[in-house]
Design a protein around this motif. Sequence first.
Motif, PDB file in Angstrom:
ATOM      1  N   LYS A 151       8.844 -67.002 -21.286  1.00  0.00           N
ATOM      2  CA  LYS A 151       8.650 -66.454 -19.940  1.00  0.00           C
ATOM      3  C   LYS A 151       8.865 -67.483 -18.836  1.00  0.00           C
ATOM      4  N   ASP A 152       8.628 -68.773 -19.140  1.00  0.00           N
ATOM      5  CA  ASP A 152       8.802 -69.787 -18.105  1.00  0.00           C
ATOM      6  C   ASP A 152      10.271 -70.127 -17.845  1.00  0.00           C
ATOM      7  N   GLY A 153      11.160 -69.624 -18.695  1.00  0.00           N
ATOM      8  CA  GLY A 153      12.585 -69.869 -18.513  1.00  0.00           C
ATOM      9  C   GLY A 153      13.023 -71.278 -18.851  1.00  0.00           C
ATOM     10  N   LYS A 154      12.186 -72.057 -19.514  1.00  0.00           N
ATOM     11  CA  LYS A 154      12.506 -73.444 -19.845  1.00  0.00           C
ATOM     12  C   LYS A 154      12.427 -73.659 -21.356  1.00  0.00           C
ATOM     13  N   ALA A 177       6.325 -76.809 -22.062  1.00  0.00           N
ATOM     14  CA  ALA A 177       7.406 -75.830 -21.925  1.00  0.00           C
ATOM     15  C   ALA A 177       7.780 -75.184 -23.246  1.00  0.00           C
ATOM     16  N   LYS A 179       5.612 -74.066 -25.584  1.00  0.00           N
ATOM     17  CA  LYS A 179       4.598 -73.186 -26.129  1.00  0.00           C
ATOM     18  C   LYS A 179       5.042 -71.730 -26.204  1.00  0.00           C
ATOM     19  N   ASP A 180       5.791 -71.279 -25.180  1.00  0.00           N
ATOM     20  CA  ASP A 180       6.194 -69.871 -25.169  1.00  0.00           C
ATOM     21  C   ASP A 180       7.629 -69.661 -25.654  1.00  0.00           C
ATOM     22  N   ASP A 181       8.262 -70.726 -26.175  1.00  0.00           N
ATOM     23  CA  ASP A 181       9.603 -70.566 -26.740  1.00  0.00           C
ATOM     24  C   ASP A 181       9.552 -69.617 -27.936  1.00  0.00           C
ATOM     25  N   THR A 277       5.678 -66.556 -30.602  1.00  0.00           N
ATOM     26  CA  THR A 277       6.107 -67.758 -29.901  1.00  0.00           C
ATOM     27  C   THR A 277       5.831 -69.002 -30.745  1.00  0.00           C
TER      28      THR A 277
END
Length: 283
Positions: A151-154, A177, A179-181, A277
């Motif tokens: 969600k962070d786009g990174k 950055a 964690k949500d990958d 994730t």
Amino acid sequence: MPTQKRVGRIEGVLLPLLLVVLMIVAAVTVAFARHFGWWLRPLASEHGAAIDRLFVITLVITGLVFILVQSLLALFVFRYRGENGRRAIFYPDNPRLEITWTVIPAVILTALIVSGGRLWSRIQLTPPPPDAFAVEVWGQQFKWAIRYPGKDGKFGRTDMRLIRGDNPLGIDTKDPASKDDIFFPAGEGELHIPVGKPVVIYLRSKDVIHSFYVPQFRVKQDAVPGMVTRIWFVPTKKGTFEIACAELCGQGHYTMRGVLIVEDEAKVREWLAQQSTVADLIP
């Protein structure tokens, strides 16, 4: 000597016939290429139209040159075949003719090269839009691994020294950055991308050189160990496509296939929201 002359006359007829047959076969092959599935795959990207257009222009020009050269060769072989009493003509040179057949092909080839270079630069060197949908694809003998930035786009950092069974891409879990990958180990996931939106794919390799190839998108880009390469495009058709490896990467090269699904962006986001994730999968 009479036998040699007779053979020369026969060859003077057979060779032109062979050249004519060759041109007919070439023309029929091109004419029915699409019918037999020998032509380009149906186009499914914006930039692909320019590639197809340049391909057709090049094919037409080289095809016409092929027909012209082979026709002249057949004509001259037949016209000047061996005959009784014929003497060879002494023809040392013709500067005007030689300049003509040198300059014209040079101009045509230069135009094609410049056109191809401009198109390549537009595709390869133009940066993707800031809002492009990003995804990372890793090549690994003989499968594809996939990572989305979350969600962070990174994308989180990666380190080859962190690779282990539950962390096949070496994702650094200490990087916030990461964690949500969302990632799928080699051969275990599908690549979902939105239709009608710029998509940028970052390519990496864990072992040898691979090549990310989707013919319907006119996309082909090498994945090189130790560096990140990039390709971006805008898919224009929904559907399921095959990702092939277009670089010989070992004995199992022919099995290196992946699945790419193009659908509405809302469906892609919904599908991503259902995936686990890095924080869920790597302790």
